[in-house]
Design an enzyme around this catalytic site. Sequence first.
Site, PDB file in Angstrom:
ATOM      1  N   LYS A 289     -36.147 -54.585   5.102  1.00 55.49           N
ATOM      2  CA  LYS A 289     -35.779 -54.893   6.076  1.00 55.49           C
ATOM      3  C   LYS A 289     -36.533 -53.810   7.051  1.00 55.49           C
ATOM      4  O   LYS A 289     -37.322 -54.235   7.976  1.00 55.49           O
ATOM      5  CB  LYS A 289     -34.330 -54.417   6.486  1.00 55.49           C
ATOM      6  CG  LYS A 289     -33.411 -55.440   5.807  1.00 55.49           C
ATOM      7  CD  LYS A 289     -31.763 -55.170   6.106  1.00 55.49           C
ATOM      8  CE  LYS A 289     -31.276 -54.048   5.759  1.00 55.49           C
ATOM      9  NZ  LYS A 289     -31.153 -53.596   4.395  1.00 55.49           N
TER      10      LYS A 289
ATOM     11  N   ARG B 256     -23.739 -55.669  10.851  1.00 53.60           N
ATOM     12  CA  ARG B 256     -23.414 -55.319   9.235  1.00 53.60           C
ATOM     13  C   ARG B 256     -21.711 -56.077   9.206  1.00 53.60           C
ATOM     14  O   ARG B 256     -21.418 -56.132   8.125  1.00 53.60           O
ATOM     15  CB  ARG B 256     -23.552 -54.160   8.702  1.00 53.60           C
ATOM     16  CG  ARG B 256     -24.520 -53.753   7.938  1.00 53.60           C
ATOM     17  CD  ARG B 256     -24.423 -52.459   7.628  1.00 53.60           C
ATOM     18  NE  ARG B 256     -25.447 -51.952   6.359  1.00 53.60           N
ATOM     19  CZ  ARG B 256     -26.516 -51.613   6.508  1.00 53.60           C
ATOM     20  NH1 ARG B 256     -27.268 -51.542   7.552  1.00 53.60           N
ATOM     21  NH2 ARG B 256     -27.116 -51.262   5.406  1.00 53.60           N
TER      22      ARG B 256
ATOM     23  N   ARG C 101     -36.837 -44.571  -5.221  1.00 48.27           N
ATOM     24  CA  ARG C 101     -37.826 -44.573  -4.169  1.00 48.27           C
ATOM     25  C   ARG C 101     -37.916 -43.304  -3.539  1.00 48.27           C
ATOM     26  O   ARG C 101     -36.831 -42.494  -3.496  1.00 48.27           O
ATOM     27  CB  ARG C 101     -37.149 -45.726  -3.053  1.00 48.27           C
ATOM     28  CG  ARG C 101     -37.514 -45.382  -1.945  1.00 48.27           C
ATOM     29  CD  ARG C 101     -36.699 -46.465  -1.007  1.00 48.27           C
ATOM     30  NE  ARG C 101     -35.629 -46.377  -0.724  1.00 48.27           N
ATOM     31  CZ  ARG C 101     -34.759 -47.118   0.105  1.00 48.27           C
ATOM     32  NH1 ARG C 101     -35.664 -48.185   0.531  1.00 48.27           N
ATOM     33  NH2 ARG C 101     -33.507 -47.128   0.486  1.00 48.27           N
TER      34      ARG C 101
ATOM     35  N   ARG D  40     -33.666 -40.158  -0.369  1.00 52.33           N
ATOM     36  CA  ARG D  40     -32.444 -40.235   0.340  1.00 52.33           C
ATOM     37  C   ARG D  40     -31.138 -39.961  -0.546  1.00 52.33           C
ATOM     38  O   ARG D  40     -31.256 -40.457  -1.778  1.00 52.33           O
ATOM     39  CB  ARG D  40     -32.307 -42.019   0.833  1.00 52.33           C
ATOM     40  CG  ARG D  40     -33.040 -42.061   2.250  1.00 52.33           C
ATOM     41  CD  ARG D  40     -33.138 -43.472   2.546  1.00 52.33           C
ATOM     42  NE  ARG D  40     -31.722 -44.152   2.467  1.00 52.33           N
ATOM     43  CZ  ARG D  40     -31.747 -45.455   2.881  1.00 52.33           C
ATOM     44  NH1 ARG D  40     -32.879 -46.124   3.471  1.00 52.33           N
ATOM     45  NH2 ARG D  40     -30.678 -46.074   2.825  1.00 52.33           N
TER      46      ARG D  40
ATOM     47  N   ARG E 187     -23.559 -50.090  -2.222  1.00 57.80           N
ATOM     48  CA  ARG E 187     -24.220 -50.517  -1.096  1.00 57.80           C
ATOM     49  C   ARG E 187     -24.374 -52.046  -1.068  1.00 57.80           C
ATOM     50  O   ARG E 187     -24.016 -52.855  -0.029  1.00 57.80           O
ATOM     51  CB  ARG E 187     -25.345 -49.905  -0.834  1.00 57.80           C
ATOM     52  CG  ARG E 187     -25.141 -48.465  -0.415  1.00 57.80           C
ATOM     53  CD  ARG E 187     -26.692 -47.484  -0.409  1.00 57.80           C
ATOM     54  NE  ARG E 187     -27.726 -48.046   0.236  1.00 57.80           N
ATOM     55  CZ  ARG E 187     -28.875 -47.776  -0.097  1.00 57.80           C
ATOM     56  NH1 ARG E 187     -29.166 -46.731  -1.065  1.00 57.80           N
ATOM     57  NH2 ARG E 187     -29.989 -48.149   0.175  1.00 57.80           N
TER      58      ARG E 187
HETATM   59  P1  AP5 Z   1     -37.263 -51.068   2.311  1.00 55.20           P
HETATM   60  O1  AP5 Z   1     -37.882 -51.923   3.409  1.00 55.20           O
HETATM   61  O2  AP5 Z   1     -36.996 -49.676   2.374  1.00 55.20           O
HETATM   62  O3  AP5 Z   1     -35.932 -52.018   2.233  1.00 55.20           O
HETATM   63  P2  AP5 Z   1     -34.526 -51.893   3.249  1.00 55.20           P
HETATM   64  O4  AP5 Z   1     -33.968 -53.231   3.103  1.00 55.20           O
HETATM   65  O5  AP5 Z   1     -34.905 -51.288   4.456  1.00 55.20           O
HETATM   66  O6  AP5 Z   1     -33.638 -51.010   2.254  1.00 55.20           O
HETATM   67  P3  AP5 Z   1     -32.568 -49.865   2.608  1.00 55.20           P
HETATM   68  O7  AP5 Z   1     -32.176 -49.094   1.410  1.00 55.20           O
HETATM   69  O8  AP5 Z   1     -33.245 -48.814   3.572  1.00 55.20           O
HETATM   70  O9  AP5 Z   1     -31.483 -50.582   3.167  1.00 55.20           O
HETATM   71  P4  AP5 Z   1     -29.987 -50.357   3.637  1.00 55.20           P
HETATM   72  O10 AP5 Z   1     -29.557 -51.511   4.411  1.00 55.20           O
HETATM   73  O11 AP5 Z   1     -29.291 -50.025   2.272  1.00 55.20           O
HETATM   74  O12 AP5 Z   1     -30.156 -48.960   4.207  1.00 55.20           O
HETATM   75  P5  AP5 Z   1     -29.864 -48.692   5.761  1.00 55.20           P
HETATM   76  O13 AP5 Z   1     -30.860 -47.312   6.212  1.00 55.20           O
HETATM   77  O14 AP5 Z   1     -30.017 -49.830   6.842  1.00 55.20           O
HETATM   78  O15 AP5 Z   1     -37.762 -51.609   1.048  1.00 55.20           O
HETATM   79  C1  AP5 Z   1     -37.269 -50.781  -0.385  1.00 55.20           C
HETATM   80  C2  AP5 Z   1     -38.276 -50.610  -1.295  1.00 55.20           C
HETATM   81  O16 AP5 Z   1     -38.907 -51.703  -1.746  1.00 55.20           O
HETATM   82  C3  AP5 Z   1     -39.531 -49.873  -0.810  1.00 55.20           C
HETATM   83  O17 AP5 Z   1     -39.928 -49.182  -1.645  1.00 55.20           O
HETATM   84  C4  AP5 Z   1     -40.612 -50.980  -0.445  1.00 55.20           C
HETATM   85  O18 AP5 Z   1     -41.794 -50.461  -0.461  1.00 55.20           O
HETATM   86  C5  AP5 Z   1     -40.268 -52.060  -1.412  1.00 55.20           C
HETATM   87  N1  AP5 Z   1     -40.434 -53.148  -0.821  1.00 55.20           N
HETATM   88  C6  AP5 Z   1     -40.146 -54.022   0.277  1.00 55.20           C
HETATM   89  N2  AP5 Z   1     -40.507 -55.212   0.337  1.00 55.20           N
HETATM   90  C7  AP5 Z   1     -40.909 -55.608  -1.056  1.00 55.20           C
HETATM   91  C8  AP5 Z   1     -41.616 -56.755  -1.472  1.00 55.20           C
HETATM   92  N3  AP5 Z   1     -41.512 -57.810  -0.727  1.00 55.20           N
HETATM   93  N4  AP5 Z   1     -41.688 -56.836  -2.868  1.00 55.20           N
HETATM   94  C9  AP5 Z   1     -41.786 -55.604  -3.639  1.00 55.20           C
HETATM   95  N5  AP5 Z   1     -41.351 -54.340  -2.974  1.00 55.20           N
HETATM   96  C10 AP5 Z   1     -41.039 -54.295  -2.055  1.00 55.20           C
HETATM   97  O19 AP5 Z   1     -28.354 -48.167   5.531  1.00 55.20           O
HETATM   98  C11 AP5 Z   1     -27.978 -46.958   5.048  1.00 55.20           C
HETATM   99  C12 AP5 Z   1     -26.517 -46.769   5.070  1.00 55.20           C
HETATM  100  O20 AP5 Z   1     -26.283 -46.280   6.276  1.00 55.20           O
HETATM  101  C13 AP5 Z   1     -25.539 -47.684   4.773  1.00 55.20           C
HETATM  102  O21 AP5 Z   1     -25.230 -47.688   3.429  1.00 55.20           O
HETATM  103  C14 AP5 Z   1     -24.283 -47.354   5.557  1.00 55.20           C
HETATM  104  O22 AP5 Z   1     -23.572 -46.264   5.217  1.00 55.20           O
HETATM  105  C15 AP5 Z   1     -24.890 -46.787   7.102  1.00 55.20           C
HETATM  106  N6  AP5 Z   1     -25.204 -47.805   7.992  1.00 55.20           N
HETATM  107  C16 AP5 Z   1     -26.396 -48.327   8.391  1.00 55.20           C
HETATM  108  N7  AP5 Z   1     -26.215 -49.171   9.378  1.00 55.20           N
HETATM  109  C17 AP5 Z   1     -24.992 -49.490   9.481  1.00 55.20           C
HETATM  110  C18 AP5 Z   1     -24.213 -50.446  10.206  1.00 55.20           C
HETATM  111  N8  AP5 Z   1     -24.834 -51.105  11.171  1.00 55.20           N
HETATM  112  N9  AP5 Z   1     -22.698 -50.283  10.124  1.00 55.20           N
HETATM  113  C19 AP5 Z   1     -22.296 -49.425   9.201  1.00 55.20           C
HETATM  114  N10 AP5 Z   1     -22.863 -48.658   8.396  1.00 55.20           N
HETATM  115  C20 AP5 Z   1     -24.324 -48.698   8.558  1.00 55.20           C
END
Ligand code: AP5
Length: 217
Positions: A13, A88, A127, A161, A172
């Site tokens: 994402k 979410r 990562r 992180r 998660r």
């Molecule tokens: P990356 O692009 O970083 O993936 P991502 O989907 O953004 O993963 P996140 O870990 O950031 O998602 P998340 O939903 O857990 O975290 P968030 O910050 O939203 O890619 C990952 C890796 O893979 C990278 O190294 C990349 O290079 C590689 N990659 C990407 N695409 C690839 C491909 N096609 N092939 C190979 N490699 C690839 O949330 C964190 C925390 O915040 C949550 O757990 C929660 O506690 C809180 N939170 C955030 N938003 C909310 C909400 N709306 N409501 C409640 N709590 C929330």
Amino acid sequence: PVMILLGPPGAGKGTQARMLEEEEGLVQLSTGDMLRAAVAQGTAAGLAAQAVMAAGGLVPDEIVLAILQERMAAPDSAKGIILDGFPRTEGQAAALDALLASAGRRVTAAVSLEVDDEAMVGRVSGRFTCGSCGEGYHDEFRKPAQPGSCDRCGGTEMKRRADDNAVTVRERLKAYHAQTAPLIRWYEEKGVLERIDAMAPIAEVREALGRITRGVT
Ligand code: AP5
Ligand code: ZN
């Protein structure tokens, strides 16, 4: 357009939203980034969110909504937005609909990035990023040429992180399946759902998203 990226941790994402911002002029709104900034700044929202995030759970809707609403009101978001990691929960999805409706807008497309859970644990644990320029690395898949030094800017401060360890990543994933995956159905019923195979290489996912953004699916 108002685009939503749905998908478990590691689905790509953030990677894709950043590219769409740079290349298609959409504004990336990542609630994860906003919450991490709040934690780093030690704001009231950050203090409330910190422990939940470290455990891999979801931060309460009220806190997330307050943070997001502030950013959506900014004038630059009128051009088009890409929501990364929001909504979410069904509560958040309903609140988003109401918020958009009050501005005469609606969700254009909700894109489900479909991936394999086990592969995601490996993608996310291990990562890290450069603290100076934000370049992304991985313990196994993408090591810097010189250990501890950034290929792009030479920076030596690498950041990890707090929630990117195998145990928390599994929590998660559980939260995703229990609370967020039902939104796929929600957007399907509204007729705005698109699915993309996000096990494909980054460039292919990017192309599929580009077609959706331009309305050619
Ligand atoms: P990356 O692009 O970083 O993936 P991502 O989907 O953004 O993963 P996140 O870990 O950031 O998602 P998340 O939903 O857990 O975290 P968030 O910050 O939203 O890619 C990952 C890796 O893979 C990278 O190294 C990349 O290079 C590689 N990659 C990407 N695409 C690839 C491909 N096609 N092939 C190979 N490699 C690839 O949330 C964190 C925390 O915040 C949550 O757990 C929660 O506690 C809180 N939170 C955030 N938003 C909310 C909400 N709306 N409501 C409640 N709590 C929330
Ligand atoms: Zn760097």
